[in-house]
Design an enzyme around this catalytic site. Sequence first.
Site, short mmCIF file in Angstrom:
data_model
loop_
_atom_site.label_atom_id
_atom_site.label_comp_id
_atom_site.label_asym_id
_atom_site.label_seq_id
_atom_site.Cartn_x
_atom_site.Cartn_y
_atom_site.Cartn_z
N ARG A 112 44.31 100.36 29.65
CA ARG A 112 43.13 99.76 30.30
C ARG A 112 43.48 98.59 31.21
NH1 ARG A 112 40.65 100.23 25.13
NH2 ARG A 112 39.55 102.22 24.99
N LYS A 151 43.55 97.67 47.12
CA LYS A 151 43.23 99.11 47.07
C LYS A 151 44.41 99.85 46.45
CE LYS A 151 39.91 99.87 50.81
NZ LYS A 151 39.66 100.55 52.10
N GLU A 205 49.68 98.79 63.13
CA GLU A 205 48.70 97.90 62.50
C GLU A 205 48.72 96.51 63.16
OE1 GLU A 205 46.71 99.42 60.43
OE2 GLU A 205 47.96 101.13 59.84
N LYS A 258 44.66 90.14 57.41
CA LYS A 258 44.23 91.12 56.41
C LYS A 258 43.61 90.40 55.21
CE LYS A 258 44.02 95.09 54.10
NZ LYS A 258 44.79 96.24 53.67
N GLU A 278 33.93 96.22 51.13
CA GLU A 278 33.81 96.99 52.37
C GLU A 278 32.36 97.29 52.72
OE1 GLU A 278 36.87 99.94 52.67
OE2 GLU A 278 36.20 100.58 54.66
N ARG A 308 34.90 94.48 56.63
CA ARG A 308 36.17 95.16 56.33
C ARG A 308 36.32 96.44 57.15
NH1 ARG A 308 39.11 95.51 50.36
NH2 ARG A 308 40.98 96.59 51.05
N ASN A 342 39.36 99.63 60.27
CA ASN A 342 39.47 101.07 60.57
C ASN A 342 39.57 101.35 62.07
OD1 ASN A 342 39.36 101.90 57.91
ND2 ASN A 342 37.12 101.85 57.90
N HIS A 393 41.45 104.31 63.59
CA HIS A 393 41.79 105.20 62.47
C HIS A 393 40.98 106.50 62.43
CE1 HIS A 393 44.32 101.95 61.17
NE2 HIS A 393 44.69 102.59 60.07
N HIS A 423 43.52 109.30 62.35
CA HIS A 423 43.59 110.24 61.22
C HIS A 423 43.40 111.67 61.70
CE1 HIS A 423 42.55 106.95 58.04
NE2 HIS A 423 43.86 107.09 58.19
N HIS A 433 51.96 107.70 60.96
CA HIS A 433 50.70 106.96 60.98
C HIS A 433 50.65 105.94 62.14
CE1 HIS A 433 47.04 105.27 59.36
NE2 HIS A 433 47.58 104.06 59.34
N1 LIG Z 1 46.34 100.23 49.78
C1 LIG Z 1 46.08 100.05 51.04
O1 LIG Z 1 45.23 99.24 51.42
C2 LIG Z 1 46.84 100.87 52.05
C3 LIG Z 1 46.76 100.52 53.43
C4 LIG Z 1 47.53 101.26 54.33
C5 LIG Z 1 48.35 102.29 53.88
N2 LIG Z 1 48.39 102.61 52.54
C6 LIG Z 1 49.25 103.68 52.04
O2 LIG Z 1 50.60 103.31 52.24
C7 LIG Z 1 51.41 104.48 52.29
C8 LIG Z 1 52.42 104.35 53.40
O3 LIG Z 1 53.25 103.25 53.14
P1 LIG Z 1 54.66 103.07 53.84
O4 LIG Z 1 54.51 103.30 55.30
O5 LIG Z 1 55.22 101.77 53.37
O6 LIG Z 1 55.49 104.33 53.30
P2 LIG Z 1 56.52 104.56 52.08
O7 LIG Z 1 56.15 103.79 50.90
O8 LIG Z 1 56.60 106.03 51.94
O9 LIG Z 1 57.90 104.01 52.65
C9 LIG Z 1 58.47 104.63 53.78
C10 LIG Z 1 59.96 104.94 53.58
O10 LIG Z 1 60.72 103.75 53.70
C11 LIG Z 1 61.65 103.63 52.63
N3 LIG Z 1 61.88 102.20 52.44
C12 LIG Z 1 61.03 101.30 51.90
N4 LIG Z 1 61.51 100.07 52.02
C13 LIG Z 1 62.70 100.17 52.64
C14 LIG Z 1 63.67 99.21 53.07
N5 LIG Z 1 63.48 97.90 52.92
N6 LIG Z 1 64.79 99.68 53.69
C15 LIG Z 1 64.96 101.03 53.90
N7 LIG Z 1 64.08 101.96 53.52
C16 LIG Z 1 62.96 101.53 52.91
C17 LIG Z 1 61.02 104.37 51.49
O11 LIG Z 1 61.97 104.81 50.57
C18 LIG Z 1 60.30 105.52 52.20
O12 LIG Z 1 61.19 106.58 52.40
C19 LIG Z 1 50.45 105.65 52.46
O13 LIG Z 1 50.38 106.37 51.25
C20 LIG Z 1 49.11 105.00 52.75
O14 LIG Z 1 48.02 105.73 52.26
C21 LIG Z 1 47.64 101.90 51.64
ZN LIG Z 2 46.51 102.29 59.00
#
Ligand SMILES: NC(=O)c1ccc[n+]([C@@H]2O[C@H](COP(=O)([O-])OP(=O)(O)OC[C@H]3O[C@@H](n4cnc5c(N)ncnc54)[C@H](O)[C@@H]3O)[C@@H](O)[C@H]2O)c1
Ligand SMILES: [Zn+2]
Length: 381
Positions: free
Chosen positions: A130, A152, A194, A232, A242, A246, A250, A253, A257, A269
């Site tokens: 929990r 999120k 971003e 942010k 949101e 907030r 988007n 996006h 998307h 992305h």
């Molecule tokens: N929670 C939120 O508010 C929010 C906002 C935007 C995006 N997201 C989510 O985030 C995700 C995308 O995140 P991301 O772009 O970080 O992708 P990711 O977590 O897949 O990382 C991208 C790649 O980089 C590698 N990597 C990470 N750090 C590294 C480093 N320092 N050196 C070398 N390689 C490294 C990872 O192993 C991976 O292969 C999506 O699932 C998306 O939905 C969430």
């Molecule tokens: Zn985005």
Amino acid sequence: VQRLSTRNVKIKSSCNCKIVIGEGLFFAKKGKIPRLLHSLLDRKPSSFVIITDTSVRKLYGTRVLRELSRIAETHLIAIPPGERSKTMEMCMKVLADLAKFGIDRDGVLILLGGGVVGDLGGFVASIYKRGVRYIQVPTTLLAQIDSSIGGKTGVDAKWGKNQIGIINQPEGVLIDPAFLRTLPHKEILNGIGEMVKYGVISDAKLFGELEKADIHSYSDLTKFIEPCARIKARIVSEDPGEENLRSILNYGHTLGHALEAAANYSISHGIAILYGMLSEGWIAQKLGFFPTKDVQRQQALINKFLTRDDLASVLRVRLEKIAHYALTDKKNVSGKMMMSLPQKIGKMHQTKEGDFKTSIPFNLLKPSIVYANRALIGSLS
Ligand SMILES: NC(=O)c1ccc[n+]([C@@H]2O[C@H](COP(=O)([O-])OP(=O)(O)OC[C@H]3O[C@@H](n4cnc5c(N)ncnc54)[C@H](O)[C@@H]3O)[C@@H](O)[C@H]2O)c1
Ligand SMILES: [Zn+2]
């Protein structure tokens, strides 16, 4: 290691979530991280569990494990890298590992990685027994300026991305730009998308600095992390649920998307939302909000970040397919397309009622895609 400068930005007065940004935080003198963790955690942790992916583990696992072991018993769980790990099945595996290690409710999860580790790990922390405390240690540019801030958390479902989850704030976010030294350019570009967005939606000065910046220079790039993380954090703390503000996050996006989906997620992305801002900026101009000179400035900045290969990959996607996905976007309500659009660079448009979302006539959709494609073709010649 550069000079260690740590600054605290408080996200929300009603929660303890602090964002600490420090160049070299994890690479500096012994003892820095333990002290920081003590300051973030109100109760002593019984143990730590680092959740990471196998690529990040190879690069930074040992170092972070060593730092945390100074305070408490520490375990490490590594998932395969990439979006395909953001599932309920992976979540169950991680939960089972926590149980196997005997982690109790005073255990603290340390999420070391990009947005995938952050989203999945935050969700695991929210439901294990929990809820246990967690700290974000983002290692991608996108995670440092976007996904680690705002609480999120969640996973993807068969019926769509991010369809299972909950909003739950971490105890803190520790941002060390030095992690970005090993991040491939393709991943950097996801964060750049971003950054440009933050400039348009809320900070004309930041936009101007991005126009002058050389993104291949580490120091040019990392100086934008703090202003972006602040934007942010401010937007999220003003509208955590949101309800209105907030939604400006988007921008770009809806069409972004749509392009990602139409390309079967073969386009990253960052490229997709740069493209999305081209189309949505054009719609804002047609509706009479966004001045032509700002549309042109935005176009020039976006083109600066895209290579010929990026452009070619976008131009291969069929216009009808992009339009189809934009029409079925989950942000549309009762048959209307709703978007947050810019008024000028640095400021978003609000309706007379103060709403940041504007209803968009469907007939602007296809021409906006034609405009974005032309803008890309123009930069090829
Ligand atoms: N929670 C939120 O508010 C929010 C906002 C935007 C995006 N997201 C989510 O985030 C995700 C995308 O995140 P991301 O772009 O970080 O992708 P990711 O977590 O897949 O990382 C991208 C790649 O980089 C590698 N990597 C990470 N750090 C590294 C480093 N320092 N050196 C070398 N390689 C490294 C990872 O192993 C991976 O292969 C999506 O699932 C998306 O939905 C969430
Ligand atoms: Zn985005």
